[in-house]
Write a protein that holds these residues in place. Structure first.
Motif, PDB file in Angstrom:
ATOM      1  N   UNK A   6       0.881  -1.163  -0.010  1.00  0.00           N
ATOM      2  CA  UNK A   6       0.121   0.021  -0.118  1.00  0.00           C
ATOM      3  C   UNK A   6       0.729   1.329   0.038  1.00  0.00           C
ATOM      4  N   UNK A   7       2.147   1.089   0.177  1.00  0.00           N
ATOM      5  CA  UNK A   7       2.987   2.376   0.083  1.00  0.00           C
ATOM      6  C   UNK A   7       3.315   2.738  -1.456  1.00  0.00           C
ATOM      7  N   UNK A   8       3.367   4.057  -1.607  1.00  0.00           N
ATOM      8  CA  UNK A   8       3.539   4.751  -2.923  1.00  0.00           C
ATOM      9  C   UNK A   8       4.861   3.927  -3.690  1.00  0.00           C
ATOM     10  N   UNK A   9       5.972   3.597  -2.912  1.00  0.00           N
ATOM     11  CA  UNK A   9       7.258   3.248  -3.384  1.00  0.00           C
ATOM     12  C   UNK A   9       7.129   2.001  -3.987  1.00  0.00           C
ATOM     13  N   UNK A  10       5.937   1.052  -3.559  1.00  0.00           N
ATOM     14  CA  UNK A  10       5.730  -0.274  -4.170  1.00  0.00           C
ATOM     15  C   UNK A  10       5.481  -0.203  -5.566  1.00  0.00           C
ATOM     16  N   UNK A  11       4.479   0.862  -6.067  1.00  0.00           N
ATOM     17  CA  UNK A  11       4.262   0.891  -7.376  1.00  0.00           C
ATOM     18  C   UNK A  11       5.427   1.236  -8.405  1.00  0.00           C
ATOM     19  N   UNK A  12       6.171   2.041  -7.871  1.00  0.00           N
ATOM     20  CA  UNK A  12       7.650   2.494  -8.539  1.00  0.00           C
ATOM     21  C   UNK A  12       8.332   1.490  -8.763  1.00  0.00           C
ATOM     22  N   UNK A  41       4.162  -5.537 -18.423  1.00  0.00           N
ATOM     23  CA  UNK A  41       2.820  -5.340 -18.080  1.00  0.00           C
ATOM     24  C   UNK A  41       2.114  -6.622 -17.925  1.00  0.00           C
ATOM     25  N   UNK A  42       2.738  -7.889 -18.435  1.00  0.00           N
ATOM     26  CA  UNK A  42       2.278  -9.032 -18.053  1.00  0.00           C
ATOM     27  C   UNK A  42       2.850  -9.496 -16.503  1.00  0.00           C
ATOM     28  N   UNK A  43       4.057  -8.892 -16.333  1.00  0.00           N
ATOM     29  CA  UNK A  43       4.643  -9.235 -15.155  1.00  0.00           C
ATOM     30  C   UNK A  43       3.734  -8.629 -13.953  1.00  0.00           C
ATOM     31  N   UNK A  44       3.427  -7.314 -14.128  1.00  0.00           N
ATOM     32  CA  UNK A  44       2.774  -6.431 -13.310  1.00  0.00           C
ATOM     33  C   UNK A  44       1.353  -7.135 -13.088  1.00  0.00           C
ATOM     34  N   UNK A  45       0.577  -7.499 -14.154  1.00  0.00           N
ATOM     35  CA  UNK A  45      -0.605  -7.892 -13.890  1.00  0.00           C
ATOM     36  C   UNK A  45      -0.596  -9.300 -13.224  1.00  0.00           C
ATOM     37  N   UNK A  47       1.543 -10.240 -11.085  1.00  0.00           N
ATOM     38  CA  UNK A  47       1.819 -10.166  -9.745  1.00  0.00           C
ATOM     39  C   UNK A  47       0.586  -9.846  -8.839  1.00  0.00           C
ATOM     40  N   UNK A  48      -0.174  -8.890  -9.517  1.00  0.00           N
ATOM     41  CA  UNK A  48      -1.105  -8.296  -8.828  1.00  0.00           C
ATOM     42  C   UNK A  48      -2.344  -9.277  -8.464  1.00  0.00           C
ATOM     43  N   UNK A  49      -2.386 -10.105  -9.668  1.00  0.00           N
ATOM     44  CA  UNK A  49      -3.166 -11.130  -9.534  1.00  0.00           C
ATOM     45  C   UNK A  49      -3.190 -12.383  -8.588  1.00  0.00           C
ATOM     46  N   UNK A  50      -1.772 -12.734  -8.507  1.00  0.00           N
ATOM     47  CA  UNK A  50      -1.271 -13.783  -7.760  1.00  0.00           C
ATOM     48  C   UNK A  50      -1.285 -13.440  -6.282  1.00  0.00           C
ATOM     49  N   UNK A  51      -0.939 -12.019  -5.730  1.00  0.00           N
ATOM     50  CA  UNK A  51      -1.076 -11.650  -4.441  1.00  0.00           C
ATOM     51  C   UNK A  51      -2.170 -11.056  -4.177  1.00  0.00           C
ATOM     52  N   UNK A  52      -3.271 -10.784  -5.023  1.00  0.00           N
ATOM     53  CA  UNK A  52      -4.390 -10.176  -4.624  1.00  0.00           C
ATOM     54  C   UNK A  52      -4.303  -8.642  -4.370  1.00  0.00           C
ATOM     55  N   UNK A  53      -3.674  -8.087  -4.808  1.00  0.00           N
ATOM     56  CA  UNK A  53      -3.464  -6.670  -4.651  1.00  0.00           C
ATOM     57  C   UNK A  53      -4.452  -5.867  -5.685  1.00  0.00           C
ATOM     58  N   UNK A  54      -4.955  -4.743  -5.050  1.00  0.00           N
ATOM     59  CA  UNK A  54      -5.917  -3.765  -5.801  1.00  0.00           C
ATOM     60  C   UNK A  54      -4.974  -3.048  -6.729  1.00  0.00           C
ATOM     61  N   UNK A  58      -1.486  -0.448  -6.223  1.00  0.00           N
ATOM     62  CA  UNK A  58      -0.321  -0.227  -6.966  1.00  0.00           C
ATOM     63  C   UNK A  58      -0.023   0.876  -7.566  1.00  0.00           C
ATOM     64  N   UNK A  59      -1.321   1.782  -8.027  1.00  0.00           N
ATOM     65  CA  UNK A  59      -1.292   2.923  -8.822  1.00  0.00           C
ATOM     66  C   UNK A  59      -0.896   4.140  -7.805  1.00  0.00           C
ATOM     67  N   UNK A  60      -0.852   3.959  -6.844  1.00  0.00           N
ATOM     68  CA  UNK A  60      -0.389   4.983  -5.889  1.00  0.00           C
ATOM     69  C   UNK A  60       1.075   5.506  -6.200  1.00  0.00           C
ATOM     70  N   UNK A  61       1.800   4.490  -6.437  1.00  0.00           N
ATOM     71  CA  UNK A  61       3.395   4.725  -7.058  1.00  0.00           C
ATOM     72  C   UNK A  61       3.292   4.747  -8.541  1.00  0.00           C
ATOM     73  N   UNK A  62       2.389   3.671  -9.230  1.00  0.00           N
ATOM     74  CA  UNK A  62       2.544   3.824 -10.587  1.00  0.00           C
ATOM     75  C   UNK A  62       2.350   5.194 -11.253  1.00  0.00           C
TER      76      UNK A  62
END
Length: 234
Positions: A6-12, A41-45, A47-54, A58-62
């Motif tokens: 949930x930290x902004x640094x995660x998305x970056x 793109x494929x890796x990020x998608x 990763x978000x699906x596997x770890x159930x991350x909203x 992600x977009x707080x940093x992205x």
């Protein structure tokens, strides 16, 4: 761990890691479909699906990376300045080529989708497919399309141009670095421009300039062409 997501640094962090990993895979295997942007793109998608991350987490940093899309386009002016005298000699032909390529790109997608009887909102969302994301999203908002669809298609067009553009152009017998750069910038925007710089610095300069000029042309002509054709076929 959830707190870190949930930290902004995660998305970056995950964006940079994904792209760097994609570049390494491309260098190692040098396969045309191993495009760093597509792999990221494929890796990020995944990763978000596997770890159930909203996506919002992600977009707080992205969104900070997205912010630099605009400045990165402006930064291409440095290369243009370095090659200004050379570009000036071909300016009329260059501008005519980009204008013809930009307008024909808009007309082609509009007419093709109309013949397939695709809903208007899809046509409005895809008309600006060949310009860089900041341009395309604003044009789509203006024409009544859906920006999320536009963003996805713009990325897909850029990846296709990056992966196959030089190969197709060379198969057609086009060897001029100026022509290759102009074509990539006009048809495949920023991602195509990144590929053009791999061809040569001169190709990259022309590609970056073509991307900017086509963005202006597309912004000016797309609303009127959509109004004309959608009104005629309605």
């Amino acid at each position: 761990m959830q707190e870190f997501f949930q930290l902004p640094v995660f998305g970056v962090f995950i964006s940079i890691l994904a792209f760097a990993g994609g570049r390494e895979l491309r260098k190692k295997f040098n396969y045309v479909l191993l495009n760093p942007v597509l792999l990221a793109i494929l890796f990020i998608i995944s990763f978000l699906l596997i770890f159930n991350i909203d996506f919002e987490d992600y977009n707080r940093g992205g969104k900070f990376i997205s912010f630099f899309l605009g400045p990165s386009v402006v930064a291409l002016g440095v290369f243009f300045y370095e090659k200004y005298e050379e570009v000036k000699q071909n300016l009329k032909v260059f501008l005519l080529s980009v204008a013809v390529g930009g307008v024909s790109g808009i007309l082609t997608i509009i007419i093709f989708l109309l013949l397939l009887k695709i809903p208007d909102f899809i046509i409005q969302s895809l008309a600006a497919k060949s310009v860089t994301t900041p341009f395309a999203i604003e044009i789509t908002k203006l024409t009544g399309g859906i920006p999320e669809i536009t963003a996805g298609i713009v990325i897909a067009v850029g990846i296709f141009g990056n992966a196959f553009g030089p190969f197709i152009l060379k198969k057609l017998g086009i060897k001029s670095k100026i022509a290759i750069g102009t074509a990539l910038g006009t048809a495949a925007h920023g991602i195509g421009t990144a590929r053009a710089f791999e061809e040569s610095k001169l190709a990259g300069v022309y590609s970056g300039l073509a991307m900017c000029v086509n963005g202006i042309i597309t912004a000016l002509f797309t609303p009127y062409l959509l109004q004309l054709f959608l009104g005629s076929f309605s």
